[in-house]
Design an enzyme around this catalytic site. Structure first.
Site, PDB file in Angstrom:
ATOM      1  N   SER A 171      -8.223   3.026  -3.724  1.00 52.59           N
ATOM      2  CA  SER A 171      -6.785   3.165  -3.548  1.00 52.59           C
ATOM      3  C   SER A 171      -6.481   4.612  -3.198  1.00 52.59           C
ATOM      4  CB  SER A 171      -6.063   2.751  -4.837  1.00 52.59           C
ATOM      5  OG  SER A 171      -4.661   2.838  -4.688  1.00 52.59           O
ATOM      6  N   ARG A 172      -5.202   4.895  -2.959  1.00 49.92           N
ATOM      7  CA  ARG A 172      -4.825   6.268  -2.647  1.00 49.92           C
ATOM      8  C   ARG A 172      -4.715   7.127  -3.905  1.00 49.92           C
ATOM      9  NH1 ARG A 172      -0.391   5.137   2.183  1.00 49.92           N
ATOM     10  NH2 ARG A 172      -1.819   5.553   3.899  1.00 49.92           N
ATOM     11  N   HIS A 215      -3.292  -0.582   8.523  1.00 54.10           N
ATOM     12  CA  HIS A 215      -4.555  -1.257   8.837  1.00 54.10           C
ATOM     13  C   HIS A 215      -5.449  -0.432   9.741  1.00 54.10           C
ATOM     14  CE1 HIS A 215      -2.962  -5.609   7.947  1.00 54.10           C
ATOM     15  NE2 HIS A 215      -3.046  -4.853   6.879  1.00 54.10           N
ATOM     16  N   LYS A 272      -4.311  -9.730   8.131  1.00 53.31           N
ATOM     17  CA  LYS A 272      -3.471  -9.938   9.291  1.00 53.31           C
ATOM     18  C   LYS A 272      -2.036  -9.439   9.001  1.00 53.31           C
ATOM     19  CE  LYS A 272      -0.908 -13.199   7.598  1.00 53.31           C
ATOM     20  NZ  LYS A 272      -0.352 -12.199   6.743  1.00 53.31           N
ATOM     21  N   ARG A 295      12.191  -3.918   6.339  1.00 55.26           N
ATOM     22  CA  ARG A 295      13.287  -3.403   7.167  1.00 55.26           C
ATOM     23  C   ARG A 295      12.976  -2.030   7.762  1.00 55.26           C
ATOM     24  NH1 ARG A 295      18.980  -4.623   4.216  1.00 55.26           N
ATOM     25  NH2 ARG A 295      19.658  -3.389   6.014  1.00 55.26           N
ATOM     26  N   ASP A 331       5.013  -9.999  10.013  1.00 56.22           N
ATOM     27  CA  ASP A 331       4.723 -10.567   8.703  1.00 56.22           C
ATOM     28  C   ASP A 331       4.668 -12.086   8.725  1.00 56.22           C
ATOM     29  OD1 ASP A 331       4.606  -9.301   5.830  1.00 56.22           O
ATOM     30  OD2 ASP A 331       5.617  -7.826   7.086  1.00 56.22           O
TER      31      ASP A 331
END
Length: 322
Positions: free
Chosen positions: A33-34, A76, A94, A164, A175
């Site tokens: 993870s970050r 991604h 995806k 948004r 999405d």
């Protein structure tokens, strides 16, 4: 035993890890993870041995056979690039990337490094949907005339939500719309014509989108996606000699109904174990064991063709992620 690394710790990563437990020859070996804290929390929750506080540290783990990139789609390209440059096989959630150009960059990088790369389009690995595609290809319902599919979420999404955010690839198309477009591509291939219409949000992303695809043989695909109302999430493919209906959710249906002219409807059952992600993971493992660099079920050509369709649709409705 295939040793998996999980890059990101969100909702999709959680479900994917849960489904990997259904595969006896899969091991979740590490998570990245970050932040070290986020990675460790995920590792503790799922019993994962190693937790890394950066994507690069995960990618550098030579014990891993493959890394699953489960970040939001705007990340991604960056995440997969780090893994591919480290020589890791990669499964990318995806939609593969934000556009065809960046998708092609990842594929070129994978080929230059001679490593496996696949989009996690789980719909194409679903056993029942594979069966439907085979029936259609074999002419079970005659020549296909129409494919119809919808994917609309109820919302509303608050202004700060990533759905948004234009620069994060927000809106319904990437999405949600990737599913109906992906289904039409699976069954009919690349259309000759694309027409699209949309209502845009104040941020400039699509809230409600209609898509019409026209094919050289006369077939049509009527598709929609949105984030302003929950649609039925169903699909159907109609031919000159019958129809196949997919109930909700069509991308992972509990069954399919085959209607052939002059015959009683036939119900085709589905494998309902897990969340359904185990099928794409099993395909990755099969390809790695066979020494393949891409999957015949989710070919890189198909990934780029669908991204190209999404690019075309965005250009018509006026959505730009730059």
């Amino acid at each position: 035993m295939t040793r998996w690394g999980i890059l990101a710790t969100g909702f999709i990563a959680t479900r994917f890890v849960e489904d990997l437990r259904l595969l006896p020859d899969a091991e979740v070996a590490a998570v990245g993870s970050r932040s070290p804290e986020g990675a460790q929390r995920f590792a503790d929750r799922h019993g994962i041995a190693r937790a890394y506080g950066s994507w690069a540290e995960l990618a550098a783990d030579d014990s891993l056979d493959v890394v699953y990139v489960a970040t939001p789609h705007a990340a991604h390209h960056a995440a997969a690039t780090i893994c591919l440059q480290a020589g890791r096989a990669v499964l990318v959630e995806k939609p593969f990337t934000l556009d065809r150009r960046s998708g092609a960059e990842l594929i070129d990088l994978a080929r230059s490094r001679d490593v496996f790369l696949m989009e996690a389009m789980w719909m194409r690995c679903n056993p029942l949907l594979r069966r439907v595609a085979e029936l259609v290809a074999d002419g079970a319902i005659g020549q296909v005339t129409t494919v119809a599919a919808d994917f609309g979420a109820a919302g509303p999404f608050p202004p700060e939500h990533r759905m948004r955010a234009r620069t994060l690839g927000g809106g319904a198309l990437l999405d949600l719309g990737v599913y109906p477009v992906g289904l039409a591509h699976l069954l009919l291939g690349v259309p000759q014509q694309v027409r699209a219409f949309a209502q845009l949000s104040p941020e400039g992303v699509d809230e409600n989108t209609g898509i019409l695809l026209g094919y050289a043989d006369g077939a049509l695909a009527t598709l929609s996606c949105g984030m302003v109302g929950a649609t039925p999430l169903v699909a159907s493919v109609t031919g000159t000699a019958g129809r196949i209906d997919l109930p909700a959710p069509f991308y992972r249906p509990p069954y399919a109904t085959l209607h052939r002219d002059g015959a009683a409807p036939e119900v085709l059952p589905a494998d309902l174990s897990g969340w359904g992600y185990q099928h794409e993971a099993a395909e990755v493992q099969r390809c790695l064991a066979a020494g393949l660099r891409e999957s015949p079920l989710v070919p890189q050509r198909a990934t780029l063709e669908v991204l190209g369709l999404l690019d075309d649709i965005r250009a018509q409705i006026g959505v730009d992620y730059a």
